[in-house]
Design an enzyme around this catalytic site. Structure first.
Site, PDB file in Angstrom:
ATOM      1  N   ASP A 109       0.853  -1.194   0.000  1.00 16.26           N
ATOM      2  CA  ASP A 109       0.000   0.000   0.000  1.00 16.26           C
ATOM      3  C   ASP A 109       0.888   1.242   0.000  1.00 16.26           C
ATOM      4  OD1 ASP A 109      -2.975   1.083   0.839  1.00 16.26           O
ATOM      5  OD2 ASP A 109      -1.394   2.266   1.773  1.00 16.26           O
ATOM      6  N   TYR A 118       3.151  10.019  -0.640  1.00 19.53           N
ATOM      7  CA  TYR A 118       4.258   9.444   0.126  1.00 19.53           C
ATOM      8  C   TYR A 118       5.604   9.684  -0.552  1.00 19.53           C
ATOM      9  CZ  TYR A 118       0.530   6.643   2.379  1.00 19.53           C
ATOM     10  OH  TYR A 118      -0.601   6.211   3.032  1.00 19.53           O
ATOM     11  N   LYS A 157      -2.856   5.988  -4.296  1.00 15.71           N
ATOM     12  CA  LYS A 157      -3.954   6.899  -3.954  1.00 15.71           C
ATOM     13  C   LYS A 157      -3.823   8.241  -4.659  1.00 15.71           C
ATOM     14  CE  LYS A 157      -3.687   4.856   0.670  1.00 15.71           C
ATOM     15  NZ  LYS A 157      -2.252   4.480   0.672  1.00 15.71           N
ATOM     16  N   HIS A 204      -7.707   9.722  -1.691  1.00 19.30           N
ATOM     17  CA  HIS A 204      -6.972   9.666  -0.427  1.00 19.30           C
ATOM     18  C   HIS A 204      -7.720  10.338   0.729  1.00 19.30           C
ATOM     19  CE1 HIS A 204      -2.555   9.333   1.108  1.00 19.30           C
ATOM     20  NE2 HIS A 204      -3.415   9.073   2.055  1.00 19.30           N
TER      21      HIS A 204
END
Length: 278
Positions: free
Chosen positions: A45, A50, A75, A108
């Site tokens: 994931d 990120y 996401k 998200h």
């Protein structure tokens, strides 16, 4: 070891245990994801925000694992909801991951101040129809936003990924999800170290009784509830410990005692409230 799967409402299946790379340094991501894959994780994931999709992709490419044995989630970030931005965003994520599709693509956050979550969801439906995502879902959506997107499109998300741990269980969201066939994924499943779950008597007692660590007890609690969970660690020994969950079970009494930790007033939340992240 065979990791259990759960069936999504679109007919596809998802491994119930995975590895999350939230706050994994991009410079370390390839190494730790490679270690996770070697240990036996197959569900990874990540998210555009990120900044480590390239590392995930590099680890996948090096692994030699057949694509159909992997389950990859990424996401859509909050600044890409409008216009055709979701289409551009998925193309960028796929390029970084080195994939032609993801198994699961999520909105998200709902960003309610911008009131564009319905449009973002409509675009994800199109992304799925074009084969760029096998399944689609949401993250951090509360009941009003879930009701909005279903009413507007007739399409129910496959999952809702929310903060969930014994001290904060979001029962209104999980009840809605259960009633509508939406699976729950837990982020922060161990309280992110900000809430002293491991000192809770119910968890400590279950750990002593089972000979497992408090973290393993909490993760087992998630699994027995049917929650999809992907704890994060950058240490190989912890990655192994987090997967060592299938040789024991918690009794009904132990499950009930851990579930009772949540006071129900929201005080156990450790992350940002979805209304406040825009």
């Amino acid at each position: 070891m065979t990791i259990p799967t759960r069936e999504l409402n679109d007919g596809h299946s998802i491994p119930q245990l995975g590895y999350g790379v939230f706050k994994v340094d991009p410079a370390d991501t390839e190494r730790v994801v490679s270690e996770a894959l070697e240990i036996g994780y197959r569900h990874i994931d990540t998210a555009a925000i990120y900044g480590n999709e390239e590392g995930v992709g590099a680890a996948i490419a090096k692994s030699g694992i057949p694509r159909d044995e992997l389950f990859i989630t990424t996401k859509l970030w909050n600044d890409r909801h409008d216009g055709d931005e979701p289409d551009a965003a998925i193309d960028e994520s796929l390029e970084k991951l080195g994939l032609d599709r993801v198994d699961l693509y999520l909105v998200h956050w709902p960003t309610p101040a911008h009131d564009n979550h319905v449009h973002a969801w409509e675009k994800l439906i199109g992304i799925r129809e074009r084969g760029l995502a096998t399944s689609i879902g949401v993250s951090n959506f509360l009941v009003p936003q879930l009701e909005d997107i279903v009413a507007a499109t007739g399409v129910t998300p496959a999952v809702d990924q929310i903060e969930l741990h014994p001290a904060y269980q979001q029962r209104d969201v999980t009840d809605w999800a259960d009633a509508h066939g939406v699976l729950i994924e837990a982020w922060g499943p161990l309280g992110q170290g900000k809430y002293d779950l491991f000192g809770a008597p119910a968890i400590a007692a279950a750990a002593e009784a089972t000979g497992k660590s408090p973290a393993q007890v909490v993760l087992r609690w998630h699994l027995q509830r049917g929650t999809i969970v992907f704890p994060k660690s950058v240490r190989a020994e912890r990655l192994r410990e987090n997967m060592d969950l299938f040789d024991f079970s918690l009794s009904d009494e132990q499950m009930a005692a851990i579930t009772a930790i949540d006071p129900g007033d929201g005080s156990g939340r450790v992350g940002t409230h979805p209304h406040d992240l825009n």
